[in-house]
Write a protein that holds these residues in place. Structure first.
Motif, PDB file in Angstrom:
ATOM      1  N   GLY A   1       0.811  -1.097   0.082  1.00 21.38           N
ATOM      2  CA  GLY A   1      -0.035  -0.076  -0.056  1.00 21.38           C
ATOM      3  C   GLY A   1       0.894   1.138   0.069  1.00 21.38           C
ATOM      4  O   GLY A   1       2.047   1.459   0.504  1.00 21.38           O
ATOM      5  N   HIS A   2       0.396   2.206  -0.575  1.00 22.38           N
ATOM      6  CA  HIS A   2       1.058   3.615  -0.832  1.00 22.38           C
ATOM      7  C   HIS A   2       0.386   4.781  -0.918  1.00 22.38           C
ATOM      8  O   HIS A   2      -0.788   4.556  -1.284  1.00 22.38           O
ATOM      9  CB  HIS A   2       2.233   3.480  -1.773  1.00 22.38           C
ATOM     10  CG  HIS A   2       1.548   3.024  -3.600  1.00 22.38           C
ATOM     11  ND1 HIS A   2       1.313   1.691  -3.607  1.00 22.38           N
ATOM     12  CD2 HIS A   2       0.767   3.849  -4.106  1.00 22.38           C
ATOM     13  CE1 HIS A   2       0.511   1.791  -4.890  1.00 22.38           C
ATOM     14  NE2 HIS A   2       0.625   3.271  -5.197  1.00 22.38           N
ATOM     15  N   TYR A   3       0.809   5.970  -0.411  1.00 20.88           N
ATOM     16  CA  TYR A   3       0.169   7.135  -1.182  1.00 20.88           C
ATOM     17  C   TYR A   3       1.230   7.442  -2.419  1.00 20.88           C
ATOM     18  O   TYR A   3       2.117   6.860  -2.565  1.00 20.88           O
ATOM     19  CB  TYR A   3       0.656   8.251  -0.165  1.00 20.88           C
ATOM     20  CG  TYR A   3      -0.364   8.555   1.025  1.00 20.88           C
ATOM     21  CD1 TYR A   3      -1.555   9.005   0.952  1.00 20.88           C
ATOM     22  CD2 TYR A   3       0.110   7.862   2.262  1.00 20.88           C
ATOM     23  CE1 TYR A   3      -2.275   9.180   2.039  1.00 20.88           C
ATOM     24  CE2 TYR A   3      -0.712   7.973   3.338  1.00 20.88           C
ATOM     25  CZ  TYR A   3      -1.830   8.347   3.308  1.00 20.88           C
ATOM     26  OH  TYR A   3      -2.668   8.725   4.385  1.00 20.88           O
ATOM     27  N   HIS A   4       0.716   8.141  -3.356  1.00 19.22           N
ATOM     28  CA  HIS A   4       1.498   8.464  -4.203  1.00 19.22           C
ATOM     29  C   HIS A   4       2.347   9.729  -4.141  1.00 19.22           C
ATOM     30  O   HIS A   4       1.912  10.738  -3.141  1.00 19.22           O
ATOM     31  CB  HIS A   4       0.783   9.402  -5.678  1.00 19.22           C
ATOM     32  CG  HIS A   4      -0.123   7.954  -6.336  1.00 19.22           C
ATOM     33  ND1 HIS A   4      -1.391   8.026  -6.754  1.00 19.22           N
ATOM     34  CD2 HIS A   4       0.495   6.744  -6.310  1.00 19.22           C
ATOM     35  CE1 HIS A   4      -1.476   7.021  -7.463  1.00 19.22           C
ATOM     36  NE2 HIS A   4      -0.700   6.292  -7.200  1.00 19.22           N
ATOM     37  N   GLU A   5       3.668   9.753  -4.243  1.00 17.70           N
ATOM     38  CA  GLU A   5       4.512  10.771  -3.727  1.00 17.70           C
ATOM     39  C   GLU A   5       3.963  12.331  -4.017  1.00 17.70           C
ATOM     40  O   GLU A   5       4.047  13.146  -3.258  1.00 17.70           O
ATOM     41  CB  GLU A   5       5.818  10.980  -4.284  1.00 17.70           C
ATOM     42  CG  GLU A   5       6.959   9.707  -3.496  1.00 17.70           C
ATOM     43  CD  GLU A   5       8.071   9.679  -4.252  1.00 17.70           C
ATOM     44  OE1 GLU A   5       8.495  10.105  -5.136  1.00 17.70           O
ATOM     45  OE2 GLU A   5       8.583   8.316  -4.273  1.00 17.70           O
TER      46      GLU A   5
ATOM     47  N   GLY B   1      -4.276  10.557  -9.280  1.00 22.01           N
ATOM     48  CA  GLY B   1      -5.163   9.331  -8.941  1.00 22.01           C
ATOM     49  C   GLY B   1      -4.900   8.386  -9.809  1.00 22.01           C
ATOM     50  O   GLY B   1      -3.600   8.072 -10.379  1.00 22.01           O
ATOM     51  N   GLU B   2      -5.655   7.141  -9.766  1.00 25.92           N
ATOM     52  CA  GLU B   2      -5.226   5.804 -10.403  1.00 25.92           C
ATOM     53  C   GLU B   2      -6.552   5.026 -10.534  1.00 25.92           C
ATOM     54  O   GLU B   2      -7.745   5.212 -10.034  1.00 25.92           O
ATOM     55  CB  GLU B   2      -4.461   4.957  -9.453  1.00 25.92           C
ATOM     56  CG  GLU B   2      -3.648   3.827  -9.857  1.00 25.92           C
ATOM     57  CD  GLU B   2      -2.737   3.239  -9.004  1.00 25.92           C
ATOM     58  OE1 GLU B   2      -2.330   3.943  -7.998  1.00 25.92           O
ATOM     59  OE2 GLU B   2      -2.240   1.942  -9.393  1.00 25.92           O
ATOM     60  N   VAL B   3      -6.503   4.160 -11.755  1.00 25.39           N
ATOM     61  CA  VAL B   3      -7.602   3.239 -11.839  1.00 25.39           C
ATOM     62  C   VAL B   3      -7.161   1.859 -12.011  1.00 25.39           C
ATOM     63  O   VAL B   3      -6.089   1.472 -12.504  1.00 25.39           O
ATOM     64  CB  VAL B   3      -8.106   3.706 -13.421  1.00 25.39           C
ATOM     65  CG1 VAL B   3      -9.255   2.509 -13.783  1.00 25.39           C
ATOM     66  CG2 VAL B   3      -8.948   4.935 -13.503  1.00 25.39           C
TER      67      VAL B   3
ATOM     68  N   ALA C   1      -4.413   6.849   0.173  1.00 21.48           N
ATOM     69  CA  ALA C   1      -3.582   5.978   0.237  1.00 21.48           C
ATOM     70  C   ALA C   1      -4.331   4.911  -0.015  1.00 21.48           C
ATOM     71  O   ALA C   1      -5.495   4.644  -0.139  1.00 21.48           O
ATOM     72  CB  ALA C   1      -3.224   5.619   1.737  1.00 21.48           C
ATOM     73  N   HIS C   2      -3.778   3.862  -0.782  1.00 22.30           N
ATOM     74  CA  HIS C   2      -4.501   2.603  -1.350  1.00 22.30           C
ATOM     75  C   HIS C   2      -3.465   1.133  -1.262  1.00 22.30           C
ATOM     76  O   HIS C   2      -2.627   1.467  -1.254  1.00 22.30           O
ATOM     77  CB  HIS C   2      -4.943   2.859  -2.727  1.00 22.30           C
ATOM     78  CG  HIS C   2      -3.883   3.563  -3.660  1.00 22.30           C
ATOM     79  ND1 HIS C   2      -3.645   4.808  -3.614  1.00 22.30           N
ATOM     80  CD2 HIS C   2      -3.032   3.021  -4.759  1.00 22.30           C
ATOM     81  CE1 HIS C   2      -2.660   4.899  -4.406  1.00 22.30           C
ATOM     82  NE2 HIS C   2      -2.250   4.014  -5.186  1.00 22.30           N
ATOM     83  N   ARG C   3      -4.554   0.131  -1.061  1.00 18.87           N
ATOM     84  CA  ARG C   3      -3.789  -1.158  -0.915  1.00 18.87           C
ATOM     85  C   ARG C   3      -4.888  -1.963  -1.292  1.00 18.87           C
ATOM     86  O   ARG C   3      -6.039  -1.872  -1.240  1.00 18.87           O
ATOM     87  CB  ARG C   3      -3.533  -1.398   0.616  1.00 18.87           C
ATOM     88  CG  ARG C   3      -3.479  -2.831   1.084  1.00 18.87           C
ATOM     89  CD  ARG C   3      -3.388  -2.827   2.711  1.00 18.87           C
ATOM     90  NE  ARG C   3      -1.982  -2.698   3.124  1.00 18.87           N
ATOM     91  CZ  ARG C   3      -1.500  -2.402   4.183  1.00 18.87           C
ATOM     92  NH1 ARG C   3      -2.431  -2.524   5.164  1.00 18.87           N
ATOM     93  NH2 ARG C   3      -0.234  -2.367   4.340  1.00 18.87           N
TER      94      ARG C   3
HETATM   95 ZN    ZN Z   1      -0.924   4.061  -6.622  1.00 18.94          ZN
END
Ligand code: ZN
Ligand code: M6P
Length: 192
Positions: free
Chosen positions: A93-97, A102-104, A140-142
């Motif tokens: 899992g991470h935040y984007h720096e 965003g992300e899909v 943040a996403h995992r």
């Molecule tokens: Zn990401």
């Protein structure tokens, strides 16, 4: 951002299948449990699993891109089935720096959950084959494999987004996804 960065100015196609093979891929990452030590709530179960063969938790196959906001990185993740204690296998899992990127995600195989956190807020989005899940900027996403076969998905995110793992390693996610009494449960995470 350097003005001399070389951008990808020609279109191309990539081949992806439900096993997560991406052809061609320019990089592949394998993460074993020992490479994410301290992230599972049950520290004793984590130690025992590392001592007992250190399982491969997930793989990422990626087509790398210049680190430019207009470019889009494409990658697949193959998150294997398994548990550490009662907690399902998951990505670090991470935040984007660059936080406002965003992300899909697009589900290809198996069943999983996208877990998101921002400040004190926490959300989950179930993902299965055919589901498009959206990770808004700043979250943040995992991902977590809640099934018994590999959970495979495609991800697309901006070339300059980057991965901030340090904040997650320090703060953790507010939620864990566990198997309890045969059901999948999202619980408030108990810190190890
Ligand atoms: Zn990401
Ligand atoms: C998805 C994307 C990738 C990420 C991968 C594994 O495919 O978000 O950018 O690397 O999941 O997740 P993590 O980097 O958090 O281990």
């Amino acid at each position: 951002m350097s003005a001399s960065i070389e951008l990808t100015d020609l279109p191309f196609g990539l081949l992806v299948d439900e096993r997560g093979e991406l052809r061609p891929a320019t990089s592949k990452v394998e993460r074993r449990l020992s490479q994410m030590a301290g992230m599972y709530a049950d520290a004793e179960a984590e130690r025992a699993a590392i001592a007992d063969g250190d399982p491969l938790v997930y793989e990422v196959h990626q087509y790398d891109m210049p680190q430019h906001p207009g470019e889009l990185v494409v990658c697949t993740t193959i998150l294997h089935a398994g548990k550490v204690g009662e907690e399902f296998f998951m990505t670090k899992g991470h935040y984007h720096e660059v936080r406002d990127r965003g992300e899909v995600y697009y589900g290809l195989r198996g069943e999983g959950v996208l877990v998101l956190a921002r400040n004190d807020a926490a959300e989950t989005v179930p993902i299965g084959p055919g589901v498009v899940a959206y990770v808004p900027p700043h979250w943040a996403h995992r991902t977590v494999n809640t099934g018994s076969e590999p959970f495979v998905f495609l991800a697309v995110y901006p070339g300059d987004a980057g991965h901030d793992y340090g904040t997650i390693e320090t703060e953790g996610f507010p939620q864990s996804v566990v198997a309890r009494d045969g059901a999948v449960l999202v619980t408030r995470r108990e810190q190890a």
